[in-house]
Design a protein around this motif. Structure first.
Motif, short mmCIF file in Angstrom:
data_model
loop_
_atom_site.label_atom_id
_atom_site.label_comp_id
_atom_site.label_asym_id
_atom_site.label_seq_id
_atom_site.Cartn_x
_atom_site.Cartn_y
_atom_site.Cartn_z
N SER A 133 -6.26 -3.63 -4.40
CA SER A 133 -6.38 -2.17 -4.45
C SER A 133 -7.12 -1.73 -5.70
O SER A 133 -6.95 -2.31 -6.78
N LEU A 134 -7.91 -0.66 -5.54
CA LEU A 134 -8.57 -0.02 -6.67
C LEU A 134 -7.72 1.10 -7.24
O LEU A 134 -7.81 1.43 -8.42
N ASP A 135 -6.90 1.70 -6.37
CA ASP A 135 -6.05 2.82 -6.76
C ASP A 135 -4.96 2.94 -5.72
O ASP A 135 -5.12 2.48 -4.58
N VAL A 136 -3.85 3.53 -6.08
CA VAL A 136 -2.78 3.86 -5.13
C VAL A 136 -2.25 5.24 -5.50
O VAL A 136 -2.37 5.66 -6.66
N GLY A 137 -1.70 5.93 -4.52
CA GLY A 137 -1.14 7.24 -4.83
C GLY A 137 -0.40 7.85 -3.67
O GLY A 137 -0.51 7.40 -2.52
N GLY A 159 10.69 2.20 -7.42
CA GLY A 159 9.42 1.78 -7.98
C GLY A 159 8.52 2.97 -8.25
O GLY A 159 8.77 4.07 -7.77
N THR A 160 7.49 2.73 -9.02
CA THR A 160 6.49 3.74 -9.34
C THR A 160 5.15 3.25 -8.82
O THR A 160 4.73 2.14 -9.15
N ALA A 161 4.51 4.07 -8.00
CA ALA A 161 3.25 3.66 -7.38
C ALA A 161 2.20 3.37 -8.44
O ALA A 161 1.93 4.20 -9.31
N ARG A 162 1.63 2.17 -8.35
CA ARG A 162 0.56 1.75 -9.25
C ARG A 162 -0.19 0.60 -8.59
O ARG A 162 0.33 -0.04 -7.68
N VAL A 163 -1.38 0.33 -9.04
CA VAL A 163 -2.11 -0.84 -8.57
C VAL A 163 -1.34 -2.06 -9.05
O VAL A 163 -1.09 -2.21 -10.25
N ASN A 164 -0.95 -2.92 -8.13
CA ASN A 164 -0.08 -4.04 -8.47
C ASN A 164 -0.72 -5.39 -8.15
O ASN A 164 -0.08 -6.42 -8.30
N LYS A 207 -6.30 2.56 -2.16
CA LYS A 207 -7.76 2.52 -2.07
C LYS A 207 -8.16 1.06 -2.11
O LYS A 207 -8.01 0.39 -3.13
N ARG A 208 -8.63 0.56 -0.98
CA ARG A 208 -8.87 -0.87 -0.80
C ARG A 208 -10.04 -1.38 -1.64
O ARG A 208 -11.10 -0.75 -1.67
N ALA A 209 -9.85 -2.53 -2.26
CA ALA A 209 -10.92 -3.15 -3.05
C ALA A 209 -12.04 -3.66 -2.17
O ALA A 209 -13.20 -3.66 -2.58
N ASP A 210 -11.73 -4.07 -0.93
CA ASP A 210 -12.77 -4.65 -0.07
C ASP A 210 -13.68 -3.62 0.57
O ASP A 210 -14.85 -3.87 0.82
N THR A 211 -13.16 -2.41 0.86
CA THR A 211 -13.97 -1.40 1.52
C THR A 211 -14.20 -0.16 0.67
O THR A 211 -15.08 0.64 0.98
N GLY A 212 -13.37 0.03 -0.35
CA GLY A 212 -13.46 1.22 -1.18
C GLY A 212 -12.85 2.45 -0.54
O GLY A 212 -12.89 3.54 -1.12
N GLY A 213 -12.25 2.29 0.65
CA GLY A 213 -11.66 3.42 1.36
C GLY A 213 -10.15 3.48 1.19
O GLY A 213 -9.49 2.47 0.94
#
Length: 162
Positions: free
Chosen positions: A120-124, A111-116, A39-45
């Motif tokens: 990003s606002l979220d990853v999954g 690895g374990t998916a996480r905001v790194n 989930k992109r920090a610049d667009t929120g999408g």
């Protein structure tokens, strides 16, 4: 995506003029067939992971680096999915860019998916039949990556959506 320093340096000379840039997108699948989205920090999408290669960096190296930087997931690129010149974009600050995107299908290897990072606002991980709302850009790349077909090239008379 964060703007690399070399682009900031170019902008001091060219201002807001159209800048032609390479881009790399990674469609990452895990062993369960789920796709990794950020989930992109610049667009929120929500979108596939991607970024701009560093000078001299190969597209596969960019995919590996960008996925890890943004999600902490390790990947191995498997194949080129599509190559497409994107429509020009204008950013809120007036900068204009046009990207030549190379999309790679990648397999998660650890690895374990996480905001790194701060991009990003979220990853999954998402089942391909239960995706969050994504732009056509991302959906096209995911659908193409699911096919066993050849690399798709825009302008060769075929619709990008399978």
């Amino acid at each position: 995506m964060a703007t690399p320093d070399f682009i900031h340096d170019l902008r001091t000379s060219i201002g807001h003029q159209l800048l032609w840039l390479p881009g790399v997108s990674a469609v990452v699948f895990d062993d369960a067939g789920r796709v990794l989205l950020g989930k992109r920090a610049d667009t929120g999408g929500w979108s596939v992971i991607g970024g701009i290669p560093e000078p001299g960096e190969q597209p596969a190296e960019t995919a590996v680096r960008e996925v890890y930087e943004e999600t902490a997931v390790r990947v191995v690129p498997e194949r080129v999915v599509l190559v497409e010149a994107m429509a020009p974009v204008r950013y809120p600050n007036g900068d204009r860019c046009q990207f030549m995107d190379v999309t790679l299908r990648c397999r998660a290897t650890g690895g374990t998916a996480r905001v790194n990072d701060d991009e990003s606002l979220d990853v999954g991980w998402f089942a391909v039949d239960d995706l969050p709302a994504v732009h056509d850009y991302a959906l096209t790349r995911i659908e193409r990556a699911l096919q066993d077909g050849p690399t798709w090239f825009r302008g060769m008379g075929e619709d990008p959506r399978p």
